[in-house]
Scaffold this motif. Structure first.
Motif, PDB file in Angstrom:
ATOM      1  N   GLY A  32       0.778  -1.231   0.000  1.00 34.90           N
ATOM      2  CA  GLY A  32       0.000   0.000   0.000  1.00 34.90           C
ATOM      3  C   GLY A  32       0.808   1.279   0.000  1.00 34.90           C
ATOM      4  N   THR A  33       2.062   1.242   0.452  1.00 30.05           N
ATOM      5  CA  THR A  33       2.846   2.471   0.568  1.00 30.05           C
ATOM      6  C   THR A  33       4.184   2.410  -0.165  1.00 30.05           C
ATOM      7  OG1 THR A  33       3.807   1.696   2.662  1.00 30.05           O
ATOM      8  CG2 THR A  33       1.832   3.081   2.793  1.00 30.05           C
ATOM      9  N   HIS A  34       4.541   1.264  -0.706  1.00 31.40           N
ATOM     10  CA  HIS A  34       5.815   1.133  -1.409  1.00 31.40           C
ATOM     11  C   HIS A  34       5.585   0.793  -2.878  1.00 31.40           C
ATOM     12  CE1 HIS A  34       7.098   0.632   2.794  1.00 31.40           C
ATOM     13  NE2 HIS A  34       8.292   1.029   2.387  1.00 31.40           N
ATOM     14  N   LEU A  35       6.412   1.422  -3.729  1.00 31.82           N
ATOM     15  CA  LEU A  35       6.363   1.176  -5.157  1.00 31.82           C
ATOM     16  C   LEU A  35       7.743   0.790  -5.644  1.00 31.82           C
ATOM     17  CD1 LEU A  35       4.351   4.340  -6.302  1.00 31.82           C
ATOM     18  CD2 LEU A  35       3.440   2.023  -6.050  1.00 31.82           C
ATOM     19  N   ARG A  36       7.776  -0.018  -6.707  1.00 28.38           N
ATOM     20  CA  ARG A  36       9.044  -0.317  -7.358  1.00 28.38           C
ATOM     21  C   ARG A  36       9.128   0.555  -8.609  1.00 28.38           C
ATOM     22  NH1 ARG A  36       8.763  -5.395  -7.084  1.00 28.38           N
ATOM     23  NH2 ARG A  36       9.940  -5.568  -5.147  1.00 28.38           N
ATOM     24  N   VAL A  37      10.145   1.406  -8.660  1.00 28.44           N
ATOM     25  CA  VAL A  37      10.334   2.346  -9.758  1.00 28.44           C
ATOM     26  C   VAL A  37      11.733   2.148 -10.323  1.00 28.44           C
ATOM     27  CG1 VAL A  37      10.225   4.763 -10.468  1.00 28.44           C
ATOM     28  CG2 VAL A  37       8.866   3.998  -8.516  1.00 28.44           C
ATOM     29  N   ASP A  38      11.810   1.816 -11.593  1.00 25.93           N
ATOM     30  CA  ASP A  38      13.106   1.601 -12.253  1.00 25.93           C
ATOM     31  C   ASP A  38      13.973   0.605 -11.480  1.00 25.93           C
ATOM     32  OD1 ASP A  38      12.387   3.494 -14.184  1.00 25.93           O
ATOM     33  OD2 ASP A  38      13.210   5.146 -13.000  1.00 25.93           O
ATOM     34  N   GLY A  39      13.319  -0.419 -10.953  1.00 32.52           N
ATOM     35  CA  GLY A  39      14.047  -1.467 -10.247  1.00 32.52           C
ATOM     36  C   GLY A  39      14.330  -1.180  -8.791  1.00 32.52           C
TER      37      GLY A  39
END
Length: 385
Positions: A32-39
């Protein structure tokens, strides 16, 4: 032969020189609060998922069951092929939830507003619009061809004077209920009193208040104690409600008129029933899980205490939207990039979304965040400052 794209290339370079180019990172949700961006995994403060419902198992299961029952498409406009039992039930439940007689569902808030305003007013009428209103209200007003009067942000004196001068057949006040870039709340009780005094209508966009403010999350109108047939209430369902779409609610005659005349409703394909089922589950969660709003308000207070000694302005906001005003475009981008390098994502917002010289970090809090998340954000902001 002249290159037909040269004009656009030149204009794009102008945007780049002014630090106004936007980019779309490709993201993958981790939780809910963490995203994976460009690895790389980042702690995100960029979402309008204010109650953390987009990952709620009840909504996911309701959508799954809706897809199994209805499929994943709607086929045509609801006035051509009808709308699903799920959307029909959702409209009744939304109207009950916000304590208004009738509701009408739209595919998005932007789609709703560009259809609602031209259906309510036209040539010979007058629109009174707050200077910081969202683009969809501004565009809806322009499409209406009514006379547009822009008053300074939340300035009731200027609004009163404009209403006094107007000789328009129909008067419509347009305002965000919670302003999307500052997080402050419009003085709705005073505005509805002006509507009574000057025979006007009040249409509010409660995109950022629905689910967050008011008893049981019933929105900013409930928060301000408004109960008037002159109120036209619009709220989006892709933010605190965790799914997609929007609705307008109000007097049954007004809603029937909007269904007959709002072009963005009449000529748009209906939304899938699976979305309706997810939103029905969402309304129940919003109503029943008060702890989410209580936790969110504790996080807001914790953040504001932690940023009090930063060198950037932190305007008063009782909502999940917490802006830090940096000033220049390049400086705001530099701060955004510096905290991104430290694993935090809060977007830099620049003109034309905000006025010149007020570029900012727009920090969005969610009930899915923890106190430790807030402490990490505060520590990184101090380090970068």
């Amino acid at each position: 032969m002249i290159d037909p794209t040269l004009e656009f290339e030149t204009a794009l370079q102008g945007l780049a020189d002014a630090h106004l180019i936007r980019k779309r990172p490709v993201i993958e949700a981790v939780d809910g609060t963490h995203l994976r961006v460009d690895g790389n995994t980042v702690l995100a403060f960029c979402s309008n998922d204010y109650l953390g419902l987009s990952q709620h198992p009840a909504l996911i299961e309701a959508a799954r069951q809706g897809a199994l029952t209805y499929g994943v498409g709607a086929g045509a406009s609801p006035l051509v092929s009808g709308h699903s039992a799920a959307i029909d039930a959702l409209e009744h439940e939304l109207a009950d939830f916000v304590r208004l007689p009738r509701a009408l569902y739209f595919g998005s808030g932007y789609v709703a507003n560009i259809g609602l305003v031209p259906a309510l007013v036209g040539r010979g009428d007058a629109v009174f619009s707050d200077s910081l209103n969202h683009a969809c209200l501004i565009d809806g007003a322009r499409l209406s061809r009514a006379d547009i009067h822009v008053y300074p942000h939340n300035d009731l004196t200027a609004l009163t004077e404009a209403l006094q001068r107007s000789t328009a057949r129909r008067k419509l006040i347009l305002t965000d209920a919670v302003f999307s870039m500052d997080g402050d709340v419009a003085p709705l009780a005073e505005m509805i009193a002006l509507c009574e005094r000057f025979d006007a209508w009040l249409m509010i966009d409660d995109a950022h208040g629905f689910g967050v403010l008011g008893p049981q999350g019933r929105g900013t109108a409930a928060h301000c104690g408004i109960d008037s047939p002159r109120l036209i209430y619009m709220a989006t369902l892709g933010k605190a409600a965790g799914s997609a779409g929007a609705f307008v609610a109000g007097h049954p005659t007004v809603i029937e008129w909007l269904m007959q005349r709002a072009r963005s409703y009449i000529f748009a394909t209906a939304s899938p029933a699976m979305v309706g089922e997810a939103l029905r589950a969402s309304v129940k969660v919003i109503e029943q899980e008060e702890w989410r709003r209580e936790h969110l308000h504790r996080l807001i207070a914790r953040l504001r205490a932690g940023t009090a000694d930063l060198p950037w302005e932190h305007p008063a906001s009782p909502t999940a939207i917490q802006p830090l005003i940096i000033g220049g475009n390049a400086e705001a981008l530099a701060v955004m990039q510096a905290i991104r390098q430290r694993g935090i994502w809060a977007p830099a917002i620049r003109p034309p979304t905000v006025p010149e010289g007020t570029a900012r970090l727009r920090i969005s809090l969610s009930a899915a965040h923890s106190e430790a998340d807030i402490d990490r954000l505060v520590a990184v902001l101090h380090e970068v400052a």
